[in-house]
Design an enzyme around this catalytic site. Sequence first.
Site, mmCIF file in Angstrom:
data_model
loop_
_atom_site.group_PDB
_atom_site.id
_atom_site.type_symbol
_atom_site.label_atom_id
_atom_site.label_comp_id
_atom_site.label_asym_id
_atom_site.label_seq_id
_atom_site.Cartn_x
_atom_site.Cartn_y
_atom_site.Cartn_z
ATOM 1 N N GLU A 107 0.819 -1.213 0.000
ATOM 2 C CA GLU A 107 0.000 0.000 0.000
ATOM 3 C C GLU A 107 0.860 1.274 0.000
ATOM 4 O O GLU A 107 0.617 2.214 0.752
ATOM 5 C CB GLU A 107 -0.945 -0.003 1.201
ATOM 6 C CG GLU A 107 -1.950 -1.132 1.165
ATOM 7 C CD GLU A 107 -2.888 -1.159 2.351
ATOM 8 O OE1 GLU A 107 -4.057 -1.555 2.180
ATOM 9 O OE2 GLU A 107 -2.462 -0.792 3.457
ATOM 10 N N GLU A 124 -6.996 -7.563 -0.688
ATOM 11 C CA GLU A 124 -7.479 -7.481 0.686
ATOM 12 C C GLU A 124 -8.972 -7.177 0.661
ATOM 13 O O GLU A 124 -9.382 -6.030 0.614
ATOM 14 C CB GLU A 124 -6.750 -6.390 1.487
ATOM 15 C CG GLU A 124 -5.314 -6.692 1.831
ATOM 16 C CD GLU A 124 -4.720 -5.648 2.783
ATOM 17 O OE1 GLU A 124 -5.473 -4.804 3.301
ATOM 18 O OE2 GLU A 124 -3.498 -5.680 2.997
#
Length: 592
Positions: A182, A262
């Site tokens: 991320e 995710e």
Amino acid sequence: MELLLCVLMVVLGGLQLQASSTDRSFRIDYVNNCFLKDGARFRYISGSIHYFRVPPAYWKDRLLKMYMSGLNAVQIYVPWNYHESQPGVYNFSGDRDLEKFLNLVAELDLLVILRPGPYICAEWEMGGLPSWLLTKPDIALRTTDSDYLQAVDRWLGVLLPKIKPHLYHNGGNIISVQVENEYGSYYACDYNYMRHLLGVFRASLGEEVVLFTTDGTSVSELKCGSLQGLYATVDFGPEENVTEAFMLQRLYEPKGPLVNSEFYTGWLDYWGEAHSTKSAKKVANSLQKILEMGANVNMYMFQGGTNFGYWSGADYKDGYKPITTSYDYDAPLSEAGDPTDKLYIIRSVISKFQELPAGPMPPPTPKFAYGYVSVPQRVALLDVLAILSPSLPLYSSYPITFEALKQEYQGTLERDRVNGINISGQLGDTLDLVVESMGRINFGANDSDFKGLIHNITLGTSILSDWIIYPLDIDTAVAHAWPPTAQSSSGHRGPAFYTGTFTTPGISEDSYLKLPGWTKGQVWINGFNLGRFWPVRGPQQTLYVPGSFLSGSAINTLVVLELQEAPDNPKVLFVSRPLLNVTYNYTHKDRK
């Protein structure tokens, strides 16, 4: 924008047919917008599990339940600080035996999506980065800072060679490897840093392995988090529109498989806030839409586990937000690894898209309420400094941070909440401060989260100087030099250890530890640090006690470190059910 979807054939049994290592392959098909496994279309339905949050004795149990849920892969983080807690000192044994875990996953016919960082977030202490990096106070983490890259390269030079034999095309079960994590959510947006990592991963793992990135579903996140040569994937939960989320992935990957790396089945908990939950029905409905689009998905988390010891991290969102010891996450498998209603609903959705393994779901692990245990032996923390800080104190004119150290009750100061208190005393009195780390930030605005006293302390208008500083190694002392012979006078206020013993004749089953009347601190059972308790703040009221930590044939030792105020009759209670959702209103009494 028209989404390019992948039409998938049903893969029965997930991994029933094994190709020889000479013709094993896993790659991206940019023509048909799919993954290809051994030349055939393949879609993974995966779940996240963290080996570092589950006792090794239960690794197989959790993985088997994931397999029986219909998953054909698991996703795994590797926390750098868990394996290199001191520079150049590596630990891959015991509960840190990554390769043993990978081999166990392979035995259960599950593939692996590996996320080795170097930064992982994961609501883990400092996002997996070792705190000793901050001994260089000007270091710029997650950038091309030379000190940072030197440490990263050394670490990856140890880790990646361990991973390489486990890659799918080398005969192992790792089908893809994530680079960083991320990164688009981080302020630096240093493309040269990501290029450097890409070069290191390729040089060590080769050209054949699928390397990818994961970012949130915003243009800014994908812009800074993606890089040519790394396949861009996204993450989002059931609250988001599935079609719109994948459209954002298509901005950066016009072709290739759709991937949600995710898919949030639940969420984390912060101290002082309500326990997080996500509707099982909403999770299932969103999962079905993802699978109907032919997308690949990893459910984060499938089992959350526990932040044992001091490993829980913190977020920085309009202030410092420390994360609870429990990482239950409202996941399909509970903190103790028990199947939930959410798991069975998810399993039913998966069964619409691929055949489930034959046989029943393994049952929950047995739980036992061992009852009350007294902890009458009290010793004040300040009375055993020689045991807790055997390296002797350091002398400094002014306070220094934990990182620089490499490591009468008047009140409590707290970051972002209580910056000053009134104290009483006489000229010449000694002021003692016990400084606790609540976890370094793993996600948010702060990039270097120093711990300890980072500014001078003032008494009135005077700066206090000439400090004697004791770095504390409590875990080692409790594991090897406990109980101490020193005894303190009776009392229940201020930092002190409370010790007691108990037996569980012939039983070593899971349990939960409740601390009624206690305020805040840590608990050890047989030398193992169960983690932080803070019942006056909540929401977590019980600590998970794995049965593997207990002895059914010998005396068990329980140590409680209370930092503020203990009950008049110090005892704890073992119960058979967790209590994770009680939040009290924060009052000034809690600040004292």
